[in-house]
Design a protein around this motif. Structure first.
Motif, mmCIF file in Angstrom:
data_model
loop_
_atom_site.group_PDB
_atom_site.id
_atom_site.type_symbol
_atom_site.label_atom_id
_atom_site.label_comp_id
_atom_site.label_asym_id
_atom_site.label_seq_id
_atom_site.Cartn_x
_atom_site.Cartn_y
_atom_site.Cartn_z
ATOM 1 N N GLU A 49 0.843 -1.209 0.000
ATOM 2 C CA GLU A 49 0.000 0.000 0.000
ATOM 3 C C GLU A 49 0.869 1.246 0.000
ATOM 4 O OE1 GLU A 49 -3.719 1.929 2.545
ATOM 5 O OE2 GLU A 49 -2.572 0.236 3.340
ATOM 6 N N LYS A 50 1.973 1.211 0.752
ATOM 7 C CA LYS A 50 2.872 2.363 0.773
ATOM 8 C C LYS A 50 3.491 2.604 -0.594
ATOM 9 C CE LYS A 50 4.060 1.931 5.690
ATOM 10 N NZ LYS A 50 5.151 1.694 6.667
ATOM 11 N N VAL A 51 3.898 1.513 -1.243
ATOM 12 C CA VAL A 51 4.464 1.662 -2.589
ATOM 13 C C VAL A 51 3.415 2.206 -3.551
ATOM 14 C CG1 VAL A 51 5.447 0.393 -4.539
ATOM 15 C CG2 VAL A 51 6.167 -0.155 -2.213
ATOM 16 N N HIS A 52 2.184 1.730 -3.410
ATOM 17 C CA HIS A 52 1.113 2.197 -4.286
ATOM 18 C C HIS A 52 0.839 3.696 -4.060
ATOM 19 C CE1 HIS A 52 -2.538 2.196 -6.589
ATOM 20 N NE2 HIS A 52 -3.247 2.603 -5.516
ATOM 21 N N GLU A 53 0.803 4.104 -2.816
ATOM 22 C CA GLU A 53 0.581 5.522 -2.540
ATOM 23 C C GLU A 53 1.718 6.382 -3.073
ATOM 24 O OE1 GLU A 53 -2.051 6.860 -1.406
ATOM 25 O OE2 GLU A 53 -3.122 4.992 -1.017
ATOM 26 N N ARG A 54 2.946 5.861 -2.967
ATOM 27 C CA ARG A 54 4.091 6.610 -3.484
ATOM 28 C C ARG A 54 4.000 6.766 -4.995
ATOM 29 N NH1 ARG A 54 7.852 3.273 -2.371
ATOM 30 N NH2 ARG A 54 7.810 3.709 -0.139
ATOM 31 N N ILE B 156 3.673 10.155 -7.395
ATOM 32 C CA ILE B 156 4.641 10.476 -8.448
ATOM 33 C C ILE B 156 3.949 10.603 -9.793
ATOM 34 C CG2 ILE B 156 6.679 9.633 -9.683
ATOM 35 C CD1 ILE B 156 7.540 8.273 -7.088
ATOM 36 N N CYS B 157 3.083 9.652 -10.140
ATOM 37 C CA CYS B 157 2.423 9.625 -11.448
ATOM 38 C C CYS B 157 1.019 10.190 -11.306
ATOM 39 C CB CYS B 157 2.352 8.202 -11.987
ATOM 40 S SG CYS B 157 3.973 7.437 -12.132
ATOM 41 N N THR B 158 0.745 11.189 -12.073
ATOM 42 C CA THR B 158 -0.574 11.813 -12.049
ATOM 43 C C THR B 158 -1.572 10.874 -12.700
ATOM 44 O OG1 THR B 158 0.461 13.954 -12.252
ATOM 45 C CG2 THR B 158 -1.913 13.834 -12.736
ATOM 46 N N PRO B 159 -2.682 10.575 -12.036
ATOM 47 C CA PRO B 159 -3.663 9.661 -12.639
ATOM 48 C C PRO B 159 -4.220 10.240 -13.918
ATOM 49 C CG PRO B 159 -4.079 9.943 -10.302
ATOM 50 C CD PRO B 159 -3.065 10.954 -10.655
ATOM 51 N N LYS B 160 -4.552 9.335 -14.793
ATOM 52 C CA LYS B 160 -5.073 9.733 -16.094
ATOM 53 C C LYS B 160 -6.418 10.421 -15.957
ATOM 54 C CE LYS B 160 -5.997 7.890 -20.689
ATOM 55 N NZ LYS B 160 -7.300 8.522 -20.833
ATOM 56 N N ASP B 161 -7.243 9.920 -15.000
ATOM 57 C CA ASP B 161 -8.563 10.521 -14.827
ATOM 58 C C ASP B 161 -8.448 11.971 -14.388
ATOM 59 O OD1 ASP B 161 -9.578 8.153 -15.550
ATOM 60 O OD2 ASP B 161 -9.996 7.453 -13.524
#
Length: 970
Positions: free
Chosen positions: A128-133, A137-142
């Motif tokens: 979960e921490k990696v996912h949040e990081r 970093i990467c702006t969601p497409k939506d």
């Protein structure tokens, strides 16, 4: 919300933010209960028309309108009959008696606590921490898409505030997950102390849903206002389209009137001409159909006439043509409704007739007298039958011929036996009834003549079968060749038709004929006024009868025939209706060729049974060598003849011959081995005289050929036997057993020449015989077995020397025998020649042992005499006189038996042994070469020994080197 395009715009963000801020502030007072999550409810349930006129909370929150007079959603959902407002609005639907009760825990389900999820939380927390990081970093497409949409269309941004769950195509409140997502149960507690908080949560949920509804309605109104101009433009274009359709209808009406006038003036006459031409052609076709029906009506009588003359091919062609006409040109004629089935039955009858006729032909052909005449019986009839059977796809007709071959082969042997037995007076056929018993009563010459007769009959039989089968195969290959030519012709015609179709279409267009006129004909044929299909053919007559006849014949007769000639000179017309594939024809040709191979196998099998019937009483095993060789040559000749006729080897008779040959070899070998054993057991190992016939036998081998010489007629003066056997200039003293052994060896070689198939067996048997002679002679001479077997008093040196010379004579012939067998072996069988190498080595070892035995005899004598030797007068001493005497006896015994070179080598070895013993005795007596008296006495004795030894015949030049007796060991 207003339904017109002039509805109030969406309020500014300040008021909206204030509204939501106020709601958030109100919820902060209920901190123990979490705020409502951003759920995604679907569009509100109920009648959409009722919601169309509902007020917009976003637009109308700052001013009062008439819509404020309506009751809000919480007020409508709550039951007004209750004394106080319940926290759960579902009581309106479920009734006032709705009471929440606690569910009793199940005894079968475990109690789940947070500890059960501890391991899962430990594993999922790093992920979960990696996912949040990564999300940071990467702006969601939506988010990126919403930013762009907010930039270009503010209304689209407002619409995105509505949760996505309402936009899903499968939105349904009946789904429990969707329902829980829209109306979370956490906002509707049952405890009485939580009533105020539940009421606030319900109010917040209602306001959010209302806000989402307003946003959707505002966007719908905006979209309608944007597309209003297109609606009015479509209405205007509708009027213009109606004007265009009115003008088009008037133009079409005018055109139709003009076409009607042109049809009356220009087309009616031409069409009337075409109709009359069509009527004329139909009449002509009807006339031709009647003529064709009359011809078909005569089919059955014509077929009967052809069958009476055995014209099966013509009858089948007529039936096939008639059936084709019935199916194509006379289809549906009521009077011929039964003719097709009648022709089918007639065709089946012809099939049976052809098979019966072919069976009769095969029987007559094979049962003719087996003379030297191998001509084919009624070749035209055979070719006609084969063509008819091929036309009817009766491809197994060759099996009938195969069955007849088997019966004929049986009858050939039976007839030959009967004819032979009837000519022998010694055999009483009334007493001995069975043919097999009668045949067993024949002697070998009579039986051999019978076998020759059977083989000659079988040879003629195979030649006759080959000629017949070759004719049948030639017919098959003619049909195969015709099929290939037809295929090539079809390919050529397809290419030409592709080229002509382009030219025909152009001519038809220019002359207003062809495709334009042929459309009026139902059958697609061209009328009489058109050109011929072939530019080189002459046009049909203009007569109304002859012209349709030409067209009818060309349309109905679709078979083309070509003339072919069989190898026998029979000319046949081959039609195109042979519906056989190349694969079937090739397979049939191979089966016919295999039938020829089977004929050879049948003859061989019957011959084997004939041989086995004669061999039951051991007759063949009792044959002598000459008789068996004669039989073997006769069988080999028949086998070669059949292989030459049929082109393939048949192994049954060859196997039977090999089996009999093996038995013959065993008996042949056992007889000669027994004979050799008897000769050795009675051999006294004395030099025998050599008869002249044995010398002639040896001389014939010396000329380079191994064969038994023919017996010459006895002369008036018989030649005296010689003392020695002369072989290539060398004298060999030998015993009688070895002379007979040489003759036996030559008999083995001669048998190999007469029966090549037993070469390998004879090689092993001859190797065994030579080994037996070597081992048995060693037992008798070296092993002193002759003392007990023959009764000799002692084995003398002369016996030993004679045995050695006999072994040398056999060794001399081993390379000649080896070369003889090598020339008759296959290359893969050369490994068997190693037996001769082993035998040669064994013989040399035996000869060396005999030489060692002779040396050992003298060595023991030297040891006995020299051990008593004393150096004293008189000279020569008695010891040396005895030694010289024994040496003279040894020389006298072996000199006439062994060659001079071998004698010298033997005495050198004896002299070496003598010097060794003398040197040892002198050392024992302390006699040295010092020139003293003792040395002088010894020198005198040695000189006496040397003189006597060199005085022997053939040893005068022998280097004795007697100085070695004085050499001291270093």
């Amino acid at each position: 919300m207003a339904s017109s395009h002039s509805s109030s715009p969406v309020p500014q963000s300040n008021s909206s933010d204030a509204f939501f801020k106020r709601e958030v502030d109100s919820t902060k007072r209920f901190r123990p209960v979490q705020s409502l999550p951003d759920v995604c409810p679907k569009e509100p349930t109920g009648n959409p028309n009722d919601l169309r006129d509902s007020p917009s909370l976003v637009v109308d929150q700052q001013r009062w309108t008439i819509y404020h007079s309506k009751v809000n959603l919480p007020a409508a959902l709550n039951d007004p009959r209750l004394a106080k407002r319940e926290s759960d609005f579902f009581t309106k639907t479920w009734g006032v008696d709705f009471v929440d009760t606690e569910v009793t825990p199940s005894f079968y389900l475990p109690q789940i606590t947070k500890e059960h999820f501890a391991l899962y939380q430990q594993e999922i927390t790093p992920r979960e921490k990696v996912h949040e990081r990564c999300k940071n970093i990467c702006t969601p497409k939506d988010t990126f898409d919403r930013t762009l949409l907010h930039t270009h269309d503010k209304s689209r941004t407002d619409l995105e505030q509505v949760p996505k769950i309402f936009m899903k195509p499968d939105f349904a409140l009946e789904d429990s997950l969707t329902f829980n997502a829209v109306l979370p149960w956490s906002h509707f507690g049952t405890a009485g102390g939580k009533g105020n908080r539940d009421a606030a949560s319900s109010k917040l949920l209602q306001e959010k849903l209302s806000h989402y509804l307003d946003i959707v309605e505002v966007n719908i109104a905006h979209q309608i206002s944007l597309r209003s101009e297109a609606f009015f433009h479509a209405m205007t274009s509708q009027h213009e389209l109606q004007d265009y359709l009115r003008k088009t209808s008037q133009a079409v009406k005018l055109l139709r009137e003009k076409i009607s006038k042109i049809d009356k003036v220009m087309c009616e006459g031409s069409l009337r001409v075409l109709r009359l031409a069509l009527t004329r052609n139909n009449c002509i076709k009807a006339y031709n159909k009647l003529k064709l029906m009359a011809t078909v009506h005569q089919t059955q009588p014509t077929v009967q006439l052809l069958l009476s003359t055995s014209e099966y091919v013509g009858a089948l062609d007529l039936i096939a043509t008639t059936q084709e006409v019935l199916q194509q040109e006379l289809q549906g004629i009521h009077s011929f409704r039964h003719l097709g089935s009648q022709l089918c039955e007639l065709e089946k009858l012809i099939d049976k007739m052809m098979i019966a006729e072919f069976s009769t032909y095969a029987r007559n052909d094979l049962n003719r007298p087996l003379e030297d005449d191998c001509q084919i019986l009624e070749e035209e009839r055979l070719v006609s039958l084969v063509f008819g059977l091929l036309k009817q796809r009766k491809l197994n007709f060759y099996e009938i011929y195969g069955d007849e071959m088997i019966n004929t082969a049986k009858n050939v042997i039976k007839q030959c036996v009967v004819n032979t037995v009837s000519q022998i007076e010694e055999i009483d056929t009334e007493v001995v009834v069975k043919l097999a018993d009668q045949m067993r009563m024949m002697n070998f010459p009579q039986w051999l003549d019978l076998l020759k007769n059977i083989f000659s009959k079988f040879t003629i039989f195979l030649k006759r079968v080959k000629a017949t089968l070759n004719t049948i195969r030639s017919v098959v290959f003619l049909v195969l060749d015709k099929n290939q030519k037809n295929r090539e012709l079809e390919d050529t015609l397809q290419k030409n038709s592709a080229k002509e179709s382009v030219v025909d279409s152009e001519v038809a267009y220019l002359t207003h004929e062809g495709m334009f006129i042929s459309d009026a004909f139902s059958d697609g044929e061209l009328p009489a006024s058109q050109r011929n299909t072939s530019p080189n053919s002459e046009p049909c007559s203009s007569d109304s009868v002859s012209e349709p006849e030409c067209t009818t014949d060309s349309s109905s007769s679709k078979e083309h025939t070509s003339s072919s000639v069989t190898p026998g000179g029979v000319e046949m017309m081959i039609g195109d209706d042979m519906k056989l594939t190349d694969l079937e024809l090739v397979r049939l040709a191979n089966n016919i060729q295999e039938l020829l191979y089977n004929a050879s196998d049948i003859c061989h099998d019957r011959s084997v049974k004939f041989l086995m019937a004669r061999a039951k009483d051991g007759f063949l095993e009792k044959l002598n060598s000459n008789e068996f060789v004669t039989l073997s040559r006769l069988m080999e000749g028949f086998i070669l003849d059949t292989e030459q006729i049929c082109g393939r080897k048949s192994m049954s008779l060859r196997g039977a011959l090999q089996s009999q040959a093996n038995r013959f070899v065993n008996r042949f070998h056992e007889e000669r081995k027994t004979k050799l054993s008897l000769l050795l057991d009675n051999e006294r190992w004395k030099q025998a005289e050599v008869p002249a016939e044995f010398q002639d036998l040896v001389d014939s081998v010396s000329d380079g050929r191994i064969s038994l010489p023919e017996k010459k007629p006895t002369a008036t003066e018989e030649r005296k036997p010689a003392e020695f056997l002369i072989v290539e200039g060398q004298k060999y003293a030998t015993v009688g057993t070895v002379l007979l052994l040489i003759r036996i060896i030559l008999e083995y070689c001669q048998c190999v020449d007469n029966i090549p198939s037993i070469t390998t067996d004879m090689l092993t048997r001859l190797s065994d015989l030579l080994k037996y002679f070597n081992s048995r002679s060693c037992q008798l001479v070296l092993g002193a077995g002759a003392l007990q077997v023959v009764g000799l008093k002692t084995i003398t040196t002369k016996n030993l020397a004679l045995s050695s010379r006999c072994l040398q004579l056999i060794v001399h012939y081993i390379p000649i025998i080896r070369a003889h067998f090598e020339a008759r072996l296959q290359p893969k069988q050369f490994s068997m020649l190693r037996h001769f190498d082993h035998i040669t080595k064994d013989y040399h070892d035996h000869i060396a042992e005999i030489s060692a035995k002779l040396v050992a005899i003298m060595d023991s004598l030297f040891d006995k005499l020299l051990s008593k030797y004393e150096v004293k007068a008189p000279v020569p001493s008695a010891c040396f006189r005895n030694i010289c005497k024994q040496m003279a006896k040894m020389h006298e015994a072996i000199y006439d038996l062994l060659p001079e070179e071998q004698t010298q080598m033997l005495f050198l070895r004896i002299n070496a042994s003598y010097k060794l013993h003398l040197k040892r005795q002198l050392a024992h007596l302390n006699v040295v070469n010092d020139g003293g008296p003792l040395n002088g006495l010894v020198t005198s004795d040695v000189a006496f020994y040397t003189g006597n030894l060199q005085a022997l015949k053939g040893l005068n030049n022998l280097d004795l080197n007697m100085a070695e007796i004085w050499e001291q060991k270093r």
